[in-house]
Design an enzyme around this catalytic site. Structure first.
Site, PDB file in Angstrom:
ATOM      1  N   ARG A  27      32.031 -10.304  35.398  1.00 16.80           N
ATOM      2  CA  ARG A  27      32.466 -11.699  35.489  1.00 16.80           C
ATOM      3  C   ARG A  27      33.725 -11.712  36.352  1.00 16.80           C
ATOM      4  O   ARG A  27      34.653 -10.945  36.075  1.00 16.80           O
ATOM      5  CB  ARG A  27      32.796 -12.203  34.088  1.00 16.80           C
ATOM      6  N   ARG A  42      12.810  -1.353  33.584  1.00 15.97           N
ATOM      7  CA  ARG A  42      13.034  -1.972  32.276  1.00 15.97           C
ATOM      8  C   ARG A  42      12.686  -3.455  32.350  1.00 15.97           C
ATOM      9  O   ARG A  42      12.653  -4.055  33.399  1.00 15.97           O
ATOM     10  CB  ARG A  42      14.495  -1.784  31.848  1.00 15.97           C
ATOM     11  N   LYS A  78      23.394   0.296  42.380  1.00 14.45           N
ATOM     12  CA  LYS A  78      22.463   1.046  41.531  1.00 14.45           C
ATOM     13  C   LYS A  78      21.908   2.261  42.276  1.00 14.45           C
ATOM     14  O   LYS A  78      21.295   2.144  43.335  1.00 14.45           O
ATOM     15  CB  LYS A  78      21.332   0.120  41.064  1.00 14.45           C
TER      16      LYS A  78
HETATM   17  C1  BTN Z   1      15.234   0.663  35.311  1.00  9.57           C
HETATM   18  O1  BTN Z   1      14.708  -0.459  35.244  1.00  9.57           O
HETATM   19  O2  BTN Z   1      16.390   0.814  35.686  1.00  9.57           O
HETATM   20  C2  BTN Z   1      14.430   1.876  34.926  1.00  9.57           C
HETATM   21  C3  BTN Z   1      13.690   2.441  36.096  1.00  9.57           C
HETATM   22  C4  BTN Z   1      12.885   3.695  35.783  1.00  9.57           C
HETATM   23  C5  BTN Z   1      12.067   4.133  36.965  1.00  9.57           C
HETATM   24  C6  BTN Z   1      11.374   5.450  36.735  1.00  9.57           C
HETATM   25  S1  BTN Z   1      10.709   6.128  38.212  1.00  9.57           S
HETATM   26  C7  BTN Z   1       9.851   7.333  37.294  1.00  9.57           C
HETATM   27  C8  BTN Z   1       9.312   6.651  36.058  1.00  9.57           C
HETATM   28  N1  BTN Z   1       8.039   6.007  36.363  1.00  9.57           N
HETATM   29  C9  BTN Z   1       8.106   4.692  36.288  1.00  9.57           C
HETATM   30  O3  BTN Z   1       7.155   3.915  36.495  1.00  9.57           O
HETATM   31  N2  BTN Z   1       9.342   4.305  35.933  1.00  9.57           N
HETATM   32  C10 BTN Z   1      10.216   5.439  35.749  1.00  9.57           C
END
Ligand code: BTN
Length: 274
Positions: free
Chosen positions: A266, A66, A131
């Site tokens: 926080r 993201r 995560k």
């Molecule tokens: C995030 O930022 O948390 C979202 C990550 C999403 C990763 C997945 S892996 C499969 C698909 N292909 C990508 O390039 N991104 C998503």
């Protein structure tokens, strides 16, 4: 490579076998390496229908997260896939979809016996404050009554130190959660949950998923800071989410509503009510 990182390759046949009758909903492709499963699905979407098309890969050379961030994987030790969905609604009717997908992912993990996975708004998969995975929902080909959705999911299954070190935030994997099953089984479990989730979302929106999402929110009732583009934009207590997936924050100036941003915890200050 240490023995613990050797995992059986993703196998479309095993995914289909685990899915049983649900397999007819999907066309599954497994690639040894690809730039990004989501980018590939978008390319396919430019050429034809992608509904039910699943692109999975052992590794990505340009995995996307993201907010334009990159997504680091462990070749052979990550679940990386994207699912195409022709949503029978206008593009504007999709708020909250990525949160509903997060609930589906948690339910799939729970079905595999992996308890206590949580969600961090909007849709990080969390295990013990670190995560575990991420979800990227994108839309292409908007039409008046439908839109193609590319749902990209990455789950850390077995990370080596080099992969952990390449990520700035604390990360964890399913091995730490005590799970040592196959990624094919994991993909089948997530697809099994996603099918009914997407059907219900198309009919009823985010509302029916809201309680399940809140029950799994890692920061529920916690004091948090919300960031946008690296800037702190508000601080308060995470009390609720709206039926469209917006975060409701209790702040000194009242309840504020956020549709995007990043949350951090926080530290509670002495004397401040919990
Ligand atoms: C995030 O930022 O948390 C979202 C990550 C999403 C990763 C997945 S892996 C499969 C698909 N292909 C990508 O390039 N991104 C998503």
């Amino acid at each position: 490579m240490p023995a613990s990182f050797v995992s059986s390759p993703l196998d479309a046949g095993r995914v289909v076998a685990s899915l049983g009758p649900l397999a007819s909903r999907y066309r599954i492709e497994v690639h040894p390496a690809i730039d990004s499963t989501s980018t590939e699905l978008k390319r396919r979407g430019a050429a034809g229908p992608i509904d039910g098309l699943v692109i999975a890969a052992e590794t990505q050379t340009a995995g996307r997260g993201r907010h334009g961030r990159s997504w680091v994987d462990q070749p052979g030790g990550s679940l990386l896939f994207s699912l195409g969905w022709q949503a029978p609604v206008a593009a504007g009717s999709l708020p909250g979809l990525s949160l509903a997908v997060g609930v589906a992912a948690c339910l799939a993990l729970e079905r595999l016996g992996i308890a206590r996975t949580q969600l961090k708004w909007p849709n990080d998969l969390i295990f013990r404050h670190c995560k575990l995975g991420g979800i990227l929902v994108e839309t292409v080909n908007p039409r008046p009554d439908s839109v193609d959705v590319v749902i990209g999911i990455g789950i850390n299954v077995r990370l080596e130190d080099a992969a952990r070190d390449a990520v700035s935030a604390p990360v964890t994997d399913l091995q730490a959660a005590g799970w040592s099953g196959s990624r094919s089984e994991l993909l089948a479990a997530v697809l099994s949950e996603l099918g009914p989730t997407l059907e219900r979302f198309a009919r009823e929106g985010f509302h029916p998923f809201r309680a399940a999402w809140l029950a799994r929110h890692a920061f529920q009732h916690r004091n948090v800071t919300i960031w946008s583009s690296g800037r702190e934009i508000a601080a308060g207590r995470a009390t609720n989410i709206d039926d469209d997936g917006a975060l409701l924050l209790e702040t000194p100036t009242g309840i504020r509503r956020f549709v995007s941003g990043e949350l951090t915890l926080r530290p509670d200050r002495a004397g401040e009510p919990g």
